[in-house]
Design an enzyme around this catalytic site. Structure first.
Site, mmCIF file in Angstrom:
data_model
loop_
_atom_site.group_PDB
_atom_site.id
_atom_site.type_symbol
_atom_site.label_atom_id
_atom_site.label_comp_id
_atom_site.label_asym_id
_atom_site.label_seq_id
_atom_site.Cartn_x
_atom_site.Cartn_y
_atom_site.Cartn_z
ATOM 1 N N TYR A 28 39.920 -42.918 -90.725
ATOM 2 C CA TYR A 28 40.524 -43.848 -91.673
ATOM 3 C C TYR A 28 41.228 -44.973 -90.921
ATOM 4 O O TYR A 28 42.334 -44.803 -90.401
ATOM 5 C CB TYR A 28 41.507 -43.133 -92.586
ATOM 6 N N HIS A 73 34.902 -33.113 -90.731
ATOM 7 C CA HIS A 73 34.786 -34.324 -91.544
ATOM 8 C C HIS A 73 33.340 -34.815 -91.641
ATOM 9 O O HIS A 73 32.736 -35.190 -90.629
ATOM 10 C CB HIS A 73 35.654 -35.422 -90.925
#
Length: 306
Positions: free
Chosen positions: A53, A121
């Protein structure tokens, strides 16, 4: 399962910290930090981030926000599987070494020495390596006390179900696949998690923002929404409006109607957005709303209703 003698069950509400990493727009650092503090003050105390992110920006800002907060006051989750290097695109890092380097970097950016949850992830194209190497590395770190629980975070309910079947996950984070708009996770993933005692965190509950404000060009799966999906979202909004219910309130509260879902994770970039999400989570919803949505064919007939 995550909960046990040492910690209570997962919180019902959490803050997704991708937006404070400038996911959709540039966010003032002070606003980002205030978003985190507001979430904690209002009870959204599962804080979820990832190196991916903003190439570490989300973790850095979250670390700044948490520097003055008692570590016992929040749950912290991050993710592994993608390495960051300056302004370049994230690179796959699902090996044992990649996991260790990723966690060391996350600890440095966040200013912590342990994590309550670490998710693999988006291993969509790396499932075999995730099963053979990434998850076992995290399980070892769980045994050593560095990681409290091991999970996987994905948009794909199919791949998450495969990981649940083939590894010893404590939890999963499913983004966008169990929402008021679409319930793909209902077929396989959620029953499987319920059977195996794997806790479920529902994220992406606005489907990238579409259910927060359905309009032409609104984001859906991080791209402009196709017209047929927009029409479905507008129909949801129309029926909610008949009952004087904001669509955001129904979207926020819907996932928790399923007994396998423990937590709803909602992204926000600033304190006002956080406060609005918390307010929407408290809006009373009439039972007839859910039956009307079911009769209109807008939610799966198998969905457990509140």
């Amino acid at each position: 399962m995550i909960s046990g003698a040492s910690r209570p069950a997962l919180p019902r509400w959490g803050l997704g910290c991708a937006p404070i990493g400038d996911l959709y727009e540039t966010v003032d650092p002070t606003v980002a930090i205030n978003a985190v503090h507001t979430a904690l003050a209002l009870g959204s105390n599962l804080l979820d981030t990832a190196p991916k992110y903003g190439n570490g920006l989300s973790e850095r800002r979250l670390g700044q926000a948490l520097a003055s907060v008692d570590r016992r006051e929040y749950w912290l989750s991050t993710k592994v599987g993608w390495g960051i290097a300056g302004d370049r695109a994230p690179i796959p890092a699902f090996s044992e070494g990649g996991v260790m380097r990723s966690l060391e970097g996350s600890m440095r950016r966040l200013g912590v020495d342990r994590f309550d949850i670490v998710h693999v992830h988006d291993p969509d194209d790396h499932i075999d390596q995730a099963i053979a190497e990434t998850v076992p590395t995290l399980l070892r770190l769980r045994d050593e006390g560095v990681v409290g629980a091991v999970g996987a975070g994905m948009n794909s309910d199919r791949f998450l179900a495969e990981l649940v079947r083939r590894t010893d996950l404590d939890c999963v984070l499913i983004a966008g696949r169990y929402t008021l708009l679409e319930q793909g996770a209902l077929s396989d993933l959620l029953p499987l998690c319920a059977e195996r005692g794997v806790e479920v965190i529902a994220a992406g509950i606005f489907n990238s923002g579409l259910l927060a404000d359905p309009r032409p060009g609104a984001p859906y799966n991080y791209r402009p929404v196709p017209d047929e999906v927009l029409q479905r979202a507008l129909r949801l909004k129309e029926i909610c409006g008949r009952h004087n219910v904001p669509l955001r309130a129904a979207a926020l509260q819907f996932p928790l109607s399923h007994p396998a879902v423990n937590t709803v994770l909602v992204g926000a970039a600033g304190p006002m957005e956080v406060a609005d999400n918390v307010a929407m989570a408290k809006v009373p919803l009439p039972a007839v709303l859910w039956s009307d949505l079911r009769e209109a064919g807008l939610i799966d007939p198998r969905v457990p209703l509140p």
